[in-house]
Design a protein around this motif. Sequence first.
Motif, PDB file in Angstrom:
ATOM      1  N   MET A   1     -23.024   9.562  21.456  1.00  0.00           N
ATOM      2  CA  MET A   1     -23.179   8.559  20.405  1.00  0.00           C
ATOM      3  C   MET A   1     -22.627   7.206  20.840  1.00  0.00           C
ATOM      4  SD  MET A   1     -24.947   9.919  18.160  1.00  0.00           S
ATOM      5  CE  MET A   1     -24.922   8.423  17.171  1.00  0.00           C
ATOM      6  N   LYS A   2     -21.598   7.185  21.679  1.00  0.00           N
ATOM      7  CA  LYS A   2     -21.098   5.902  22.193  1.00  0.00           C
ATOM      8  C   LYS A   2     -22.187   5.184  22.981  1.00  0.00           C
ATOM      9  CE  LYS A   2     -16.075   6.595  22.602  1.00  0.00           C
ATOM     10  NZ  LYS A   2     -15.879   7.884  21.953  1.00  0.00           N
ATOM     11  N   ILE A   3     -22.888   5.934  23.843  1.00  0.00           N
ATOM     12  CA  ILE A   3     -23.964   5.327  24.635  1.00  0.00           C
ATOM     13  C   ILE A   3     -25.065   4.805  23.716  1.00  0.00           C
ATOM     14  CG2 ILE A   3     -25.767   5.800  26.346  1.00  0.00           C
ATOM     15  CD1 ILE A   3     -23.885   7.876  27.572  1.00  0.00           C
ATOM     16  N   ILE A   4     -25.407   5.585  22.710  1.00  0.00           N
ATOM     17  CA  ILE A   4     -26.453   5.166  21.774  1.00  0.00           C
ATOM     18  C   ILE A   4     -26.034   3.909  21.021  1.00  0.00           C
ATOM     19  CG2 ILE A   4     -27.643   5.819  19.636  1.00  0.00           C
ATOM     20  CD1 ILE A   4     -27.755   8.687  20.707  1.00  0.00           C
ATOM     21  N   TRP A   5     -24.795   3.866  20.550  1.00  0.00           N
ATOM     22  CA  TRP A   5     -24.337   2.699  19.794  1.00  0.00           C
ATOM     23  C   TRP A   5     -24.266   1.460  20.667  1.00  0.00           C
ATOM     24  CZ3 TRP A   5     -25.105   2.475  15.024  1.00  0.00           C
ATOM     25  CH2 TRP A   5     -24.885   3.550  14.171  1.00  0.00           C
ATOM     26  N   ILE A   6     -23.905   1.616  21.939  1.00  0.00           N
ATOM     27  CA  ILE A   6     -23.887   0.459  22.845  1.00  0.00           C
ATOM     28  C   ILE A   6     -25.296  -0.095  23.007  1.00  0.00           C
ATOM     29  CG2 ILE A   6     -23.526  -0.228  25.246  1.00  0.00           C
ATOM     30  CD1 ILE A   6     -21.165   1.708  25.323  1.00  0.00           C
ATOM     31  N   ASN A   7     -26.278   0.792  23.197  1.00  0.00           N
ATOM     32  CA  ASN A   7     -27.666   0.349  23.303  1.00  0.00           C
ATOM     33  C   ASN A   7     -28.118  -0.375  22.043  1.00  0.00           C
ATOM     34  OD1 ASN A   7     -29.527   1.488  25.767  1.00  0.00           O
ATOM     35  ND2 ASN A   7     -27.701   2.752  25.471  1.00  0.00           N
ATOM     36  N   ILE A   8     -27.777   0.171  20.890  1.00  0.00           N
ATOM     37  CA  ILE A   8     -28.167  -0.454  19.625  1.00  0.00           C
ATOM     38  C   ILE A   8     -27.481  -1.803  19.455  1.00  0.00           C
ATOM     39  CG2 ILE A   8     -28.027  -0.259  17.115  1.00  0.00           C
ATOM     40  CD1 ILE A   8     -28.387   2.766  17.429  1.00  0.00           C
ATOM     41  N   GLY A   9     -26.192  -1.874  19.799  1.00  0.00           N
ATOM     42  CA  GLY A   9     -25.455  -3.123  19.660  1.00  0.00           C
ATOM     43  C   GLY A   9     -26.036  -4.243  20.514  1.00  0.00           C
ATOM     44  N   ILE A  10     -26.387  -3.926  21.769  1.00  0.00           N
ATOM     45  CA  ILE A  10     -26.971  -4.942  22.647  1.00  0.00           C
ATOM     46  C   ILE A  10     -28.354  -5.345  22.146  1.00  0.00           C
ATOM     47  CG2 ILE A  10     -27.822  -5.368  24.993  1.00  0.00           C
ATOM     48  CD1 ILE A  10     -25.566  -3.605  26.011  1.00  0.00           C
ATOM     49  N   PHE A  11     -29.126  -4.390  21.661  1.00  0.00           N
ATOM     50  CA  PHE A  11     -30.444  -4.700  21.099  1.00  0.00           C
ATOM     51  C   PHE A  11     -30.319  -5.672  19.928  1.00  0.00           C
ATOM     52  CE2 PHE A  11     -33.521  -3.685  17.725  1.00  0.00           C
ATOM     53  CZ  PHE A  11     -34.707  -4.014  18.364  1.00  0.00           C
ATOM     54  N   ILE A  12     -29.360  -5.420  19.029  1.00  0.00           N
ATOM     55  CA  ILE A  12     -29.173  -6.298  17.873  1.00  0.00           C
ATOM     56  C   ILE A  12     -28.740  -7.688  18.311  1.00  0.00           C
ATOM     57  CG2 ILE A  12     -27.754  -6.688  15.811  1.00  0.00           C
ATOM     58  CD1 ILE A  12     -27.720  -3.664  15.393  1.00  0.00           C
ATOM     59  N   LEU A  13     -27.833  -7.762  19.289  1.00  0.00           N
ATOM     60  CA  LEU A  13     -27.388  -9.060  19.786  1.00  0.00           C
ATOM     61  C   LEU A  13     -28.544  -9.866  20.365  1.00  0.00           C
ATOM     62  CD1 LEU A  13     -23.966  -8.209  21.491  1.00  0.00           C
ATOM     63  CD2 LEU A  13     -24.337  -9.522  19.386  1.00  0.00           C
ATOM     64  N   LEU A  14     -29.402  -9.194  21.132  1.00  0.00           N
ATOM     65  CA  LEU A  14     -30.535  -9.896  21.726  1.00  0.00           C
ATOM     66  C   LEU A  14     -31.508 -10.378  20.652  1.00  0.00           C
ATOM     67  CD1 LEU A  14     -31.307  -7.664  24.860  1.00  0.00           C
ATOM     68  CD2 LEU A  14     -30.232  -9.929  24.800  1.00  0.00           C
ATOM     69  N   ARG A  15     -31.755  -9.554  19.664  1.00  0.00           N
ATOM     70  CA  ARG A  15     -32.673  -9.942  18.591  1.00  0.00           C
ATOM     71  C   ARG A  15     -32.106 -11.078  17.740  1.00  0.00           C
ATOM     72  NH1 ARG A  15     -38.079  -9.155  18.482  1.00  0.00           N
ATOM     73  NH2 ARG A  15     -38.583  -7.209  19.542  1.00  0.00           N
TER      74      ARG A  15
END
Length: 318
Positions: A21-35
């Motif tokens: 879940m840490k890996i998943i949340w990191i991916n989601i966090g970076i995606f949100i930042l980019l958007r």
Amino acid sequence: MGVTDTMKQMRRSFDGSTMLMKIIWINIGIFILLRVSAIVCMFAGSPDFINIIMSYIQLPSDPAILVTRPWTIATYMFAQYDVLHILFNLLWLYWFGTLFMMVATQRQLFALYILGGLGGAFLFLVCYAIMPVFAFHSAMLIGSSASVIAIVTATAILMPDFRMHLLFIGSISLKWIAIATIALVLIGVTGNNAGGEIAHIGGVLTGAIYALRLKRGHDITGPFNRAFDRMANLWNRFASTVWGSFSSKAKNSAPNQASGRRQYQADTTPPPYGKTPTCDDNDREVLDAILDKIKKSGYSALTPQERQRLFDVSRKIK
């Protein structure tokens, strides 16, 4: 609840979650930042500026650019920009990562994720450097697909007969899912996203090497985890030294306290990476015995009781 409290709660939730879940949340966090960055750029009147931001996250095929942005070897494998891209990758990662954790540890999951991304990056860079078809062409690589497909491949090799229920298809063995995924990757090499598909092949090879070597008793993630432990220990000592110096200065500069007042000192040293206080020696012996049986006879040889025991013990390992 204020912003600070919300951030603290989110941090506690992140720290208490599994490595998957840490890996998943990191991916989601970076995606949100980019958007969010893209939205800010658009309203600021510079919609194309997001491409400049992305160029510092994506992995370039041009070595001359790569030497000026070496960090992109790591950042590219945690970043996605397209909604469907991140949706597919994270669903695949969650499903197969959960199964992978039934026969491996969270440290192995994290290491294989990184090694899969590095394998994809290596093959991507080599192909663009030596293959004539890519001469005078450049590309940028982004996405966790190589890392995810490494975990998919490894899980399918370690648990080939484990069955999943897919919508509109029904029950199907993991080996057939992996074979179909790899076939689609090979077909995609001739498409518009050739560079990305080549990186996928690098992830497939990394996952296969990991699983086949593990079946023979050799864990290729071991050196990575040992290196990570050394870096974590160095960072812990550095953080402890800095914090100790700061605390000493603060104590010396503070006014004298009343003699009857109690003083407390918290232990600020972070726990060692990979420490698992909830898993005792008996659990580890059971886990080792079950993993040895899997290496020799495969996951399908486990009894229902052994599978449940494996699942219960694996959940204890942080």
